[in-house]
Design a protein around this motif. Sequence first.
Motif, PDB file in Angstrom:
ATOM      1  N   MET A 119      29.254 -45.958 -29.797  1.00 47.76           N
ATOM      2  CA  MET A 119      30.773 -45.423 -29.585  1.00 47.76           C
ATOM      3  C   MET A 119      30.960 -44.395 -28.810  1.00 47.76           C
ATOM      4  O   MET A 119      30.135 -43.438 -28.753  1.00 47.76           O
ATOM      5  CB  MET A 119      31.025 -45.231 -31.135  1.00 47.76           C
ATOM      6  CG  MET A 119      31.370 -46.408 -32.136  1.00 47.76           C
ATOM      7  SD  MET A 119      31.998 -45.977 -33.611  1.00 47.76           S
ATOM      8  CE  MET A 119      30.460 -44.963 -34.358  1.00 47.76           C
ATOM      9  N   GLY A 177      36.123 -48.717 -30.968  1.00 47.91           N
ATOM     10  CA  GLY A 177      35.935 -49.875 -30.447  1.00 47.91           C
ATOM     11  C   GLY A 177      37.235 -50.732 -30.555  1.00 47.91           C
ATOM     12  O   GLY A 177      38.071 -50.333 -31.030  1.00 47.91           O
ATOM     13  N   ARG A 178      37.317 -51.981 -30.168  1.00 47.76           N
ATOM     14  CA  ARG A 178      38.360 -52.903 -30.329  1.00 47.76           C
ATOM     15  C   ARG A 178      38.159 -53.704 -31.492  1.00 47.76           C
ATOM     16  O   ARG A 178      37.559 -54.238 -31.790  1.00 47.76           O
ATOM     17  CB  ARG A 178      38.520 -53.485 -29.015  1.00 47.76           C
ATOM     18  CG  ARG A 178      39.887 -54.315 -28.896  1.00 47.76           C
ATOM     19  CD  ARG A 178      40.242 -54.989 -27.479  1.00 47.76           C
ATOM     20  NE  ARG A 178      40.298 -54.104 -26.547  1.00 47.76           N
ATOM     21  CZ  ARG A 178      41.600 -53.343 -26.306  1.00 47.76           C
ATOM     22  NH1 ARG A 178      42.648 -53.828 -27.081  1.00 47.76           N
ATOM     23  NH2 ARG A 178      41.711 -52.464 -25.265  1.00 47.76           N
ATOM     24  N   GLU A 188      42.472 -50.349 -29.975  1.00 45.57           N
ATOM     25  CA  GLU A 188      41.147 -49.513 -29.971  1.00 45.57           C
ATOM     26  C   GLU A 188      41.201 -47.959 -30.249  1.00 45.57           C
ATOM     27  O   GLU A 188      41.671 -47.462 -29.368  1.00 45.57           O
ATOM     28  CB  GLU A 188      40.854 -49.694 -28.218  1.00 45.57           C
ATOM     29  CG  GLU A 188      39.419 -49.216 -28.145  1.00 45.57           C
ATOM     30  CD  GLU A 188      38.839 -49.401 -26.647  1.00 45.57           C
ATOM     31  OE1 GLU A 188      37.699 -49.277 -26.365  1.00 45.57           O
ATOM     32  OE2 GLU A 188      39.744 -49.465 -25.730  1.00 45.57           O
TER      33      GLU A 188
END
Length: 212
Positions: free
Chosen positions: A66, A81-82, A91
Motif C-alpha cells: 500500500m 488499493g482499488r 481507490e
Amino acid sequence: MDLAQDPESVQRPPAEVLPLRHSDDPRVHRYSSRFADVMEMRAPSHDVATYLDHHDGWFRRCAAPMTVQPLGPNGYALTLGRFGNFGFEVEPTIGLELLPQSEGIYRILTAALSEPDVSLQEVYDVEFNAALQLEEGLSDPLTQVRWELDLCVWIRLPAVIGLLPDKLVQSSGDHLLRQIVRQISRKLTWKVQEDFHATHQLSCPPRRRAPF
C-alpha cells in the motif's frame, strides 16, 4: 470592452465539501466492520513499546505494498488499493494519526488529508478507530499486543445501483468491507509481528487465525 466583475466572485474560496457521514443524500450508504486480533511478541513489553513508538520505521515497511505518504509528525496518508462492488470501484486514500501511547494503549484515528481530492470527498468518507494494548504474557519474556479496529465507510453510489433492492446493496457492501478489513488487517498484523522479531533478531511465533 472590459466588463465589470462581481466583487464577490473575485478570489472566492471553493465551497466546503460536507462530509458524507452528514449527508442526507439517499444514494449515500454506510458500511461498517469490526476486527480484533492478538500479536505475540517474544520480548518484554518495554521493548515492544519502544518499537511501536518509532512508527516512522515499521509503519512504512509493514504497510507495503500500500502507498504511504507522511502526514505530519504522527500521521500517514494510506492508499488502500482499488475495491468495488456492482461494477462501482473506488481507490480510497485515508489519513491516519498514530497517537503516542497512554498507559500502554495506542490509538490510531482518522486524520484529515493535507491535500484532499474534492471530487473523491464527494464519493466516500472513512472513519478509522483502532486501539492497541500491551499485556504481559504468561511466559517470560512475552508480550501480547491486543488490538481492535472499528471501521465505518460512507459511499455515494451511482443512481443506477439504487434500482437494486436496498437490502442487497447493504449486505453486499458490508460483506465486501469485511473482506477488505480482514485482508488488510490480517496482513498488516503478520508483517508487524514478523518485522519486530526480525529487527530484534528473535524467532517469530507461528501465524495464528484471527478471532473475527
